[in-house]
Design an enzyme around this catalytic site. Structure first.
Site, PDB file in Angstrom:
ATOM      1  N   HIS A  82       0.848  -1.195   0.000  1.00  0.00           N
ATOM      2  CA  HIS A  82       0.000   0.000   0.000  1.00  0.00           C
ATOM      3  C   HIS A  82       0.879   1.237   0.000  1.00  0.00           C
ATOM      4  O   HIS A  82       1.926   1.268   0.632  1.00  0.00           O
ATOM      5  CB  HIS A  82      -0.899   0.025   1.244  1.00  0.00           C
ATOM      6  CG  HIS A  82      -1.776   1.229   1.295  1.00  0.00           C
ATOM      7  ND1 HIS A  82      -2.905   1.361   0.519  1.00  0.00           N
ATOM      8  CD2 HIS A  82      -1.682   2.396   2.011  1.00  0.00           C
ATOM      9  CE1 HIS A  82      -3.473   2.532   0.751  1.00  0.00           C
ATOM     10  NE2 HIS A  82      -2.753   3.183   1.656  1.00  0.00           N
ATOM     11  N   ASP A 161     -15.746   1.808   6.503  1.00  0.00           N
ATOM     12  CA  ASP A 161     -14.813   2.858   6.072  1.00  0.00           C
ATOM     13  C   ASP A 161     -15.451   3.743   5.002  1.00  0.00           C
ATOM     14  O   ASP A 161     -15.208   4.949   4.977  1.00  0.00           O
ATOM     15  CB  ASP A 161     -13.514   2.241   5.530  1.00  0.00           C
ATOM     16  CG  ASP A 161     -12.530   3.326   5.131  1.00  0.00           C
ATOM     17  OD1 ASP A 161     -12.105   4.081   6.034  1.00  0.00           O
ATOM     18  OD2 ASP A 161     -12.217   3.454   3.937  1.00  0.00           O
ATOM     19  N   ARG A 168     -16.064  11.988   6.992  1.00  0.00           N
ATOM     20  CA  ARG A 168     -14.828  12.694   7.359  1.00  0.00           C
ATOM     21  C   ARG A 168     -14.472  13.744   6.320  1.00  0.00           C
ATOM     22  O   ARG A 168     -14.016  14.837   6.633  1.00  0.00           O
ATOM     23  CB  ARG A 168     -13.665  11.694   7.499  1.00  0.00           C
ATOM     24  CG  ARG A 168     -13.769  10.834   8.757  1.00  0.00           C
ATOM     25  CD  ARG A 168     -12.776   9.680   8.707  1.00  0.00           C
ATOM     26  NE  ARG A 168     -11.402  10.138   8.633  1.00  0.00           N
ATOM     27  CZ  ARG A 168     -10.403   9.447   8.063  1.00  0.00           C
ATOM     28  NH1 ARG A 168     -10.632   8.260   7.534  1.00  0.00           N
ATOM     29  NH2 ARG A 168      -9.191   9.934   8.040  1.00  0.00           N
ATOM     30  N   SER A 183      -8.373   3.428   8.877  1.00  0.00           N
ATOM     31  CA  SER A 183      -8.996   3.382   7.553  1.00  0.00           C
ATOM     32  C   SER A 183      -8.125   2.570   6.579  1.00  0.00           C
ATOM     33  O   SER A 183      -8.597   1.660   5.894  1.00  0.00           O
ATOM     34  CB  SER A 183      -9.183   4.826   7.061  1.00  0.00           C
ATOM     35  OG  SER A 183      -9.467   4.865   5.698  1.00  0.00           O
ATOM     36  N   LYS A 187      -8.713  -1.829   5.467  1.00  0.00           N
ATOM     37  CA  LYS A 187      -8.852  -2.306   4.088  1.00  0.00           C
ATOM     38  C   LYS A 187      -7.736  -3.299   3.742  1.00  0.00           C
ATOM     39  O   LYS A 187      -7.968  -4.308   3.080  1.00  0.00           O
ATOM     40  CB  LYS A 187      -8.852  -1.108   3.123  1.00  0.00           C
ATOM     41  CG  LYS A 187     -10.143  -0.295   3.249  1.00  0.00           C
ATOM     42  CD  LYS A 187     -10.125   0.979   2.441  1.00  0.00           C
ATOM     43  CE  LYS A 187      -9.294   2.045   3.065  1.00  0.00           C
ATOM     44  NZ  LYS A 187      -9.471   3.389   2.589  1.00  0.00           N
TER      45      LYS A 187
HETATM   46  N1  URA Z   1      -6.371   6.920   2.771  1.00  0.00           N
HETATM   47  C1  URA Z   1      -7.298   6.120   3.324  1.00  0.00           C
HETATM   48  O1  URA Z   1      -7.550   5.031   2.833  1.00  0.00           O
HETATM   49  N2  URA Z   1      -7.937   6.551   4.422  1.00  0.00           N
HETATM   50  C2  URA Z   1      -7.689   7.744   5.008  1.00  0.00           C
HETATM   51  O2  URA Z   1      -8.292   8.061   6.006  1.00  0.00           O
HETATM   52  C3  URA Z   1      -6.727   8.570   4.419  1.00  0.00           C
HETATM   53  C4  URA Z   1      -6.083   8.133   3.301  1.00  0.00           C
END
Ligand code: URA
Length: 435
Positions: A82, A161, A168, A183, A187
């Site tokens: 990631h 999320d 958010r 977050s 994932k």
């Molecule tokens: N990327 C994400 O997946 N979540 C966040 O809160 C910020 C950046």
């Protein structure tokens, strides 16, 4: 537990219990919590923070809100990757086939671009026919056959999320390390990999502007992964100038193919090699850093990684002639150079401004549902430290007729600072965080 009591506890700076966090995430997922209470708790978290334990509990509850991909039917250690995102960050598209060519299985779920940073899915979809919306069964079959596949998240990966991020985004509650970490890691954990390599970008073009912030985020991400039994390591890499020379979807894919041919920009190649080296080691494919790095370089030099990329493109419905002929990619009709206003040395190349200029040309989107122009973007002709002559092109804007380019041109020109002396060049890889 009542929502108002959970909000009050966090407002007063108290840590939340597992029960409180589970109640919150369940309330968000089922719609039982109205947006005003969710937003109030999010703001309290932004202002009061969360302990490491609370952040782990929040992440777990978020993972449990949806499906977790079961990769256990695939042999070996599966390693995910990631990046926190940056301008010109095309690393995943090169890295996945490189690592797969060295024997690592790389299940990659990616996102779309928003604001000044691009997204891997948009880049891949610039390849004619390429499908990023595979079912989980298709994803598993592609991984079993080719060792790598890059797809979008399926609808039921961490639904909590999706609801939280949307709120958010409009309540000024993005900027919180625990919320960002939960977050991202919810994932990544739902993707089901056994190990994870993270690229936390730091600098002018990144989410995290300072090394201090990037380090705090990287530590939090690594702690969450480790507590879930997933071996997790993070590199902190510099994102002041764009990564590589191409910014914009098809332009970046072209640069990926060049990099897979072993002729890519040095910075992009360096990050790919470093991340792939860590992936090989975590997967048990190499005993030492040196052995891993040698195998990765061989995969690039021998053409094995490029061949693997071609198979991934074909497997996902894309036009694999791309491997030999980049003209299959869409091309913009207009090309407008941005000339240097004076002679001198490029002192800085502001990634965020280049990203925004590229977005104005159509390569990115401001709203999540806006369309993009796959051919549009910017090709940089200079990098920090290069000498330039007045009037020589600093970059070339690629655009189609429908877009006014004056504002993009002004922003792109303002991204380049020309001075009299070469700037210091800090290292590209700033730190390596592990448990
Ligand atoms: N990327 C994400 O997946 N979540 C966040 O809160 C910020 C950046």
């Amino acid at each position: 537990m009542r929502a108002v009591d959970i909000i009050r506890a966090k407002r007063d700076g108290l840590p939340l219990s597992r029960e409180a966090i589970d109640t919150f995430v369940r309330g968000v997922s089922t719609g039982a919590w109205p947006d005003y209470q969710t937003a109030a708790l999010l703001m309290a978290i932004v202002l009061r923070g969360m302990t490491a334990d609370e952040t782990v509990l929040l992440t777990r509850a978020m993972v449990a809100s949806g499906d977790r991909v079961d990769l256990s039917g695939l042999p070996g250690i599966k390693v995910g990757k990631h990046s926190t995102g940056g301008v010109g960050d095309k690393v995943s598209i090169v890295l996945a086939p490189v690592a797969a060519a060295c024997g690592v299985i790389v299940p990659k779920m990616s996102g779309r671009g928003l604001g000044h940073t691009g997204g891997t899915l948009d880049k891949l979809e610039s390849i004619p026919g390429f499908r990023t919306a595979l079912s989980i069964e298709e994803f598993l079959a592609a991984l079993a056959e080719n060792g790598c596949a890059i797809i979008g998240q399926t609808a039921n990966i961490v639904p909590a999320d999706k609801a939280l991020y949307a709120l958010r985004d409009v309540t000024a509650t993005i900027d919180s390390i625990p919320l960002i970490a939960a977050s991202i890691m919810s994932k990544k954990l739902a993707e089901g990999s056994d190990a994870l390599v993270l690229d936390v970008k730091c600098g002018r073009g990144a989410f995290m502007k300072t090394l201090e912030e990037a380090t705090a985020l990287a530590r939090s991400l690594v702690a969450i992964g480790t507590s879930a039994g997933v071996r997790t390591e993070a590199l902190i890499t510099r994102m002041d100038a764009p990564l590589g020379r191409a910014v914009g979807n098809a332009l970046e894919v072209r640069e990926c193919v060049e990099t897979l041919r072993g002729r890519g920009p040095a910075a992009l190649t360096e990050i790919v090699v470093r991340l792939a080296t860590h992936m090989l080691r975590l997967a048990g494919e190499a005993a030492t850093e040196d052995e891993a790095a040698a195998r990765v370089r061989h995969a690039l030099a021998s053409g094995a990684a490029l061949a693997r990329f071609g198979r991934m493109v074909a497997r996902q419905g894309g036009d694999a002639r791309l491997v030999d002929d980049e003209r299959v990619l869409p091309q913009a009709r207009g090309r407008t150079p941005v000339p240097a206003p004076r002679s001198g040395v490029v002192v800085a190349l502001d990634a965020e401004r280049v990203g925004r200029a590229s977005m104005l040309l159509g390569a990115g989107r401001e709203r999540a549902d806006a369309p993009i122009d796959h051919a549009a973007g910017i090709v940089l002709e200079v990098a920090p430290g290069d000498e330039v002559r007045a009037g020589a092109p600093l970059m070339v804007l690629h655009h189609n007729d429908a877009r006014p380019i004056d504002e993009a041109g002004r922003l792109a020109a303002a991204a380049v600072t020309i001075g009299d002396h070469a700037p210091p060049s800090p290292p590209l890889i700033l730190d390596w965080i592990r448990a």
